[in-house]
Design an enzyme around this catalytic site. Structure first.
Site, PDB file in Angstrom:
ATOM      1  N   ARG A 223      17.495 -24.487  -9.564  1.00 39.75           N
ATOM      2  CA  ARG A 223      18.499 -25.374 -10.171  1.00 39.75           C
ATOM      3  C   ARG A 223      18.893 -24.945 -11.575  1.00 39.75           C
ATOM      4  O   ARG A 223      19.622 -25.631 -12.246  1.00 39.75           O
ATOM      5  CB  ARG A 223      18.021 -26.819 -10.128  1.00 39.75           C
TER       6      ARG A 223
ATOM      7  N   HIS B  91      -2.711 -17.252   1.627  1.00 38.93           N
ATOM      8  CA  HIS B  91      -2.571 -15.839   1.245  1.00 38.93           C
ATOM      9  C   HIS B  91      -3.867 -15.040   1.414  1.00 38.93           C
ATOM     10  O   HIS B  91      -3.844 -13.820   1.450  1.00 38.93           O
ATOM     11  CB  HIS B  91      -1.971 -15.681  -0.167  1.00 38.93           C
TER      12      HIS B  91
ATOM     13  N   LYS C  90      -5.013 -10.607   2.813  1.00 38.29           N
ATOM     14  CA  LYS C  90      -5.833  -9.608   2.106  1.00 38.29           C
ATOM     15  C   LYS C  90      -6.345  -8.578   3.106  1.00 38.29           C
ATOM     16  O   LYS C  90      -6.806  -8.923   4.193  1.00 38.29           O
ATOM     17  CB  LYS C  90      -7.021 -10.294   1.417  1.00 38.29           C
TER      18      LYS C  90
ATOM     19  N   ASP D 227      -8.246 -27.566  -3.087  1.00 36.37           N
ATOM     20  CA  ASP D 227      -7.514 -26.374  -3.521  1.00 36.37           C
ATOM     21  C   ASP D 227      -8.056 -25.098  -2.865  1.00 36.37           C
ATOM     22  O   ASP D 227      -7.296 -24.158  -2.629  1.00 36.37           O
ATOM     23  CB  ASP D 227      -7.639 -26.264  -5.050  1.00 36.37           C
TER      24      ASP D 227
ATOM     25  N   HIS E 181      -8.569 -21.660   2.024  1.00 38.42           N
ATOM     26  CA  HIS E 181      -9.082 -20.278   1.967  1.00 38.42           C
ATOM     27  C   HIS E 181     -10.498 -20.131   2.550  1.00 38.42           C
ATOM     28  O   HIS E 181     -10.757 -19.257   3.366  1.00 38.42           O
ATOM     29  CB  HIS E 181      -9.115 -19.767   0.530  1.00 38.42           C
TER      30      HIS E 181
ATOM     31  N   LYS F  66     -14.997 -13.009 -11.753  1.00 36.07           N
ATOM     32  CA  LYS F  66     -14.043 -13.224 -10.664  1.00 36.07           C
ATOM     33  C   LYS F  66     -14.520 -12.355  -9.511  1.00 36.07           C
ATOM     34  O   LYS F  66     -14.551 -11.125  -9.612  1.00 36.07           O
ATOM     35  CB  LYS F  66     -12.655 -12.765 -11.143  1.00 36.07           C
TER      36      LYS F  66
HETATM   37  P1  NDP Z   1       6.590 -24.046  -9.589  1.00 35.43           P
HETATM   38  O1  NDP Z   1       6.517 -25.461 -10.005  1.00 35.43           O
HETATM   39  O2  NDP Z   1       6.335 -22.994 -10.616  1.00 35.43           O
HETATM   40  O3  NDP Z   1       8.003 -23.738  -8.922  1.00 35.43           O
HETATM   41  C1  NDP Z   1       8.659 -24.672  -8.094  1.00 35.43           C
HETATM   42  C2  NDP Z   1      10.076 -24.211  -7.900  1.00 35.43           C
HETATM   43  O4  NDP Z   1      10.763 -25.221  -7.161  1.00 35.43           O
HETATM   44  C3  NDP Z   1      10.840 -24.027  -9.194  1.00 35.43           C
HETATM   45  O5  NDP Z   1      11.761 -22.989  -9.004  1.00 35.43           O
HETATM   46  C4  NDP Z   1      11.554 -25.366  -9.351  1.00 35.43           C
HETATM   47  O6  NDP Z   1      12.706 -25.301 -10.148  1.00 35.43           O
HETATM   48  C5  NDP Z   1      11.935 -25.584  -7.897  1.00 35.43           C
HETATM   49  N1  NDP Z   1      12.296 -26.977  -7.637  1.00 35.43           N
HETATM   50  C6  NDP Z   1      11.487 -28.053  -7.544  1.00 35.43           C
HETATM   51  N2  NDP Z   1      12.223 -29.147  -7.246  1.00 35.43           N
HETATM   52  C7  NDP Z   1      13.517 -28.736  -7.145  1.00 35.43           C
HETATM   53  C8  NDP Z   1      14.738 -29.380  -6.834  1.00 35.43           C
HETATM   54  N3  NDP Z   1      14.811 -30.702  -6.569  1.00 35.43           N
HETATM   55  N4  NDP Z   1      15.856 -28.641  -6.803  1.00 35.43           N
HETATM   56  C9  NDP Z   1      15.830 -27.318  -7.080  1.00 35.43           C
HETATM   57  N5  NDP Z   1      14.700 -26.651  -7.386  1.00 35.43           N
HETATM   58  C10 NDP Z   1      13.562 -27.359  -7.400  1.00 35.43           C
HETATM   59  O7  NDP Z   1       5.578 -23.911  -8.379  1.00 35.43           O
HETATM   60  P2  NDP Z   1       4.870 -22.576  -7.870  1.00 35.43           P
HETATM   61  O8  NDP Z   1       5.840 -21.467  -7.845  1.00 35.43           O
HETATM   62  O9  NDP Z   1       3.610 -22.396  -8.603  1.00 35.43           O
HETATM   63  O10 NDP Z   1       4.464 -22.994  -6.388  1.00 35.43           O
HETATM   64  C11 NDP Z   1       5.404 -23.097  -5.334  1.00 35.43           C
HETATM   65  C12 NDP Z   1       4.633 -23.483  -4.059  1.00 35.43           C
HETATM   66  O11 NDP Z   1       3.700 -22.476  -3.762  1.00 35.43           O
HETATM   67  C13 NDP Z   1       3.849 -24.777  -4.202  1.00 35.43           C
HETATM   68  O12 NDP Z   1       3.819 -25.432  -2.965  1.00 35.43           O
HETATM   69  C14 NDP Z   1       2.451 -24.281  -4.554  1.00 35.43           C
HETATM   70  O13 NDP Z   1       1.466 -25.204  -4.189  1.00 35.43           O
HETATM   71  C15 NDP Z   1       2.383 -23.018  -3.720  1.00 35.43           C
HETATM   72  N6  NDP Z   1       1.460 -22.015  -4.218  1.00 35.43           N
HETATM   73  C16 NDP Z   1       1.633 -21.443  -5.445  1.00 35.43           C
HETATM   74  C17 NDP Z   1       0.785 -20.454  -5.889  1.00 35.43           C
HETATM   75  C18 NDP Z   1       0.982 -19.779  -7.205  1.00 35.43           C
HETATM   76  O14 NDP Z   1       0.262 -18.803  -7.481  1.00 35.43           O
HETATM   77  N7  NDP Z   1       1.902 -20.223  -8.047  1.00 35.43           N
HETATM   78  C19 NDP Z   1      -0.363 -19.999  -5.052  1.00 35.43           C
HETATM   79  C20 NDP Z   1      -0.446 -20.660  -3.780  1.00 35.43           C
HETATM   80  C21 NDP Z   1       0.440 -21.629  -3.389  1.00 35.43           C
HETATM   81  P3  NDP Z   1      12.636 -25.607 -11.733  1.00 35.43           P
HETATM   82  O15 NDP Z   1      12.035 -24.382 -12.322  1.00 35.43           O
HETATM   83  O16 NDP Z   1      14.046 -25.832 -12.091  1.00 35.43           O
HETATM   84  O17 NDP Z   1      11.761 -26.843 -11.878  1.00 35.43           O
END
Ligand code: NDP
Length: 487
Positions: free
Chosen positions: A49, A176, A180, A233, A238, A343
């Site tokens: 967004r 994920h 691995k 978590d 995992h 780790k």
């Molecule tokens: P983030 O919060 O960093 O990113 C979420 C994304 O979704 C952002 O781009 C956010 O945009 C977007 N978003 C949320 N709501 C809306 C909306 N209404 N409209 C448009 N965009 C929206 O989360 P992560 O990247 O960390 O995680 C993403 C998924 O992956 C989650 O389910 C998490 O549990 C899972 N995950 C993440 C890991 C990681 O290493 N990060 C590891 C394992 C799983 P904006 O930036 O504008 O808020």
């Protein structure tokens, strides 16, 4: 057989500005492109967004890739080519009308992949809006991330929302760890080597240890983590997936459902941990201040943004038992935590000693083989075997030494692909065997939910452990009570 590029794919990446997309998905896609595994017409639509445009996104992406990819792997020409595949769409996922443009973007001949790198609360919203926007075909593949809910009931809601729009065969639920290299090697090790296949049961194995240790703390994710805790978590997904791969019966082939059917049987056979078993079977901990890599670090309750009254666990150790013919009487000791000394992730299979021991009685404690499977660091395997100590004066004294296989040294590979590279590649090929089926998620929640319920009912706070140690002393007592120790 060398992997060949698959057909051209149109990847819609929802949540492209998020941590996962930036840190893992774009670098993984770059690596696939570098390896020649993206078909020339494959494209990525980065959806978020933020107010930006394709030119600015490409520029920022190029700069970030240069920063993230290690020097010998960064090829400016490939990176330039990769970013030119990426376009940007500004869209709020709740804006149903905004989805109408998506259908114009996709090439009907390309395989459509929808990757939801977003909070799970958005999965149903995105799925319904894609359908309303006419961008939902029988062939679409949909990728979702963990966590699928925070308990059985909420996971069912998310799975039902996805099932309203997509069939199970279209859904790729990521854990994920399954991407691995070493984890996949578990399948090869167990089912390609008769040596192990014939030894893999309660007749030959005394117990199994699984450790997934993190040295880091909460890293600015306190709010998110505190809602979950270590059991949701890490264990629900995992560690239970690792346990399933170790414990499952041989699948009849490598198809996704053959493997997943066997994993589900293990989850169903996990012995329920009842309230009266908790003291002996489960330890939950929370770190206090201590050290990490030689530097002082704050406790969990002193981290930025912490609620000082939180009783969320940052460490769990438990003893899992599998009520079936193969594993009767073989405990699986599992531990995972934050702010541990290093780790490190590893699985250790402890084999039973030889039935009749004829060597020095003082060395009897050495007399069981161990198979060590290292997931990180230095992915590889080592089989600890007993040999005769060298030298005339040693007689028949024994010595334990490793038969060692470190993948990067043994095989002439310049790099081991990151889990997300493998997973994205399998999604493009439409192969679900490394992805989690709905019933796996739900059986895992069912088992974990009753442990969480027991915690709540007992009202007992987590046991404290200093950052930089291996968890509460009770986790050591849990295994020593059985006459064993963590390796
Ligand atoms: P983030 O919060 O960093 O990113 C979420 C994304 O979704 C952002 O781009 C956010 O945009 C977007 N978003 C949320 N709501 C809306 C909306 N209404 N409209 C448009 N965009 C929206 O989360 P992560 O990247 O960390 O995680 C993403 C998924 O992956 C989650 O389910 C998490 O549990 C899972 N995950 C993440 C890991 C990681 O290493 N990060 C590891 C394992 C799983 P904006 O930036 O504008 O808020």
């Amino acid at each position: 057989m060398v992997d060949q590029p698959v057909c051209a794919c149109d990847l819609m990446l929802f949540g492209a500005s998020g941590d996962l997309a930036q840190r893992k998905l774009f670098p993984a896609l770059y690596q696939l492109d570098r390896a020649g595994l993206l078909a020339s017409d494959s494209r990525v639509l980065a959806i978020a967004r933020r107010d930006t445009d394709t030119a600015a996104l490409r520029k920022a992406l190029l700069a970030r890739l240069e920063e993230q990819i290690p020097e010998p792997e960064f090829d400016a020409t490939v990176a330039q080519g990769f970013v030119s595949r990426v376009e940007y769409l500004e869209l709020d996922f709740t804006d149903t009308d905004g989805f109408l443009v998506l259908n114009d973007w996709r090439h009907p001949g390309n395989q459509l992949i929808v990757y939801m790198a977003t909070p799970p609360s958005m999965y149903g919203v995105i799925a319904r809006n894609l359908r309303a926007g006419g961008c939902c075909t029988e062939r679409t593949r949909v990728v979702v991330e963990k966590p699928i809910g925070h308990d059985l009931e909420s996971s069912k809601v998310i799975n039902d929302e996805l099932a309203e729009v997509y069939r199970e065969s279209q859904l790729f639920r990521i854990d994920h760890y399954l991407g691995k290299e070493t984890v996949q090697n578990l399948i090869a090790l167990r089912f390609a080597n008769n040596l192990f296949a014939s030894q893999w049961d309660q007749n030959h194995i005394s117990h199994v240890e699984i450790t997934v240790a993190e040295s880091m703390g909460i890293e600015g994710r306190w709010g998110y983590f505190d809602q979950a805790g270590q059991i949701r978590d890490m264990i629900q997904n995992h560690l239970l997936q690792l346990l399933c791969l170790i414990a499952m019966d041989p699948p009849s082939d490598l198809s996704a459902d053959s493997i997943r059917d066997e994993k589900v049987k293990v989850l169903k056979a996990l012995k329920r941990i009842t309230p009266d078993m908790m003291a002996e079977y489960v330890v939950r901990g929370q770190y206090t201040s201590g050290t990490s890599e030689g530097k002082p670090v704050p406790g969990y309750l002193d981290e930025e943004g912490a609620n000082k009254a939180s009783e969320t666990e940052t460490f769990v150790a438990l003893k899992a038992e599998i009520d079936n013919w193969r594993w009767s009487g073989v405990p699986f000791y599992i531990r995972t935590g934050k702010r541990l000394p290093e780790k490190m992730s590893q699985i250790i299979i402890h084999f039973k000693p030889a039935p009749h021991y004829i060597f020095d009685p003082d060395q009897k404690h050495l007399a069981n083989n161990k198979l060590i499977i290292r997931l990180q660091p230095d992915e590889g395997m080592a089989l600890k075997i007993l040999t005769k100590d060298q030298g005339l004066d040693k007689g028949m004294r024994l010595r334990q030494g490793p038969l060692e296989l470190t993948f990067s040294e043994t095989f002439d590979t310049d790099r081991i692909p990151d889990a997300y590279e493998r997973l994205l590649w399998e999604i493009m090929r439409g192969n679900q065997y490394l992805f989690v089926r709905r019933d796996e998620v739900e059986h895992a929640w069912r088992w974990v939910d009753q442990i969480i319920r027991n915690w709540h009912d007992s009202g007992e706070p987590p046991k404290r452990y200093a950052a930089g140690t291996w968890g509460p002393v009770a986790s050591i007592a849990m295994i020593t009570r059985d006459g064993r120790s963590w390796y």
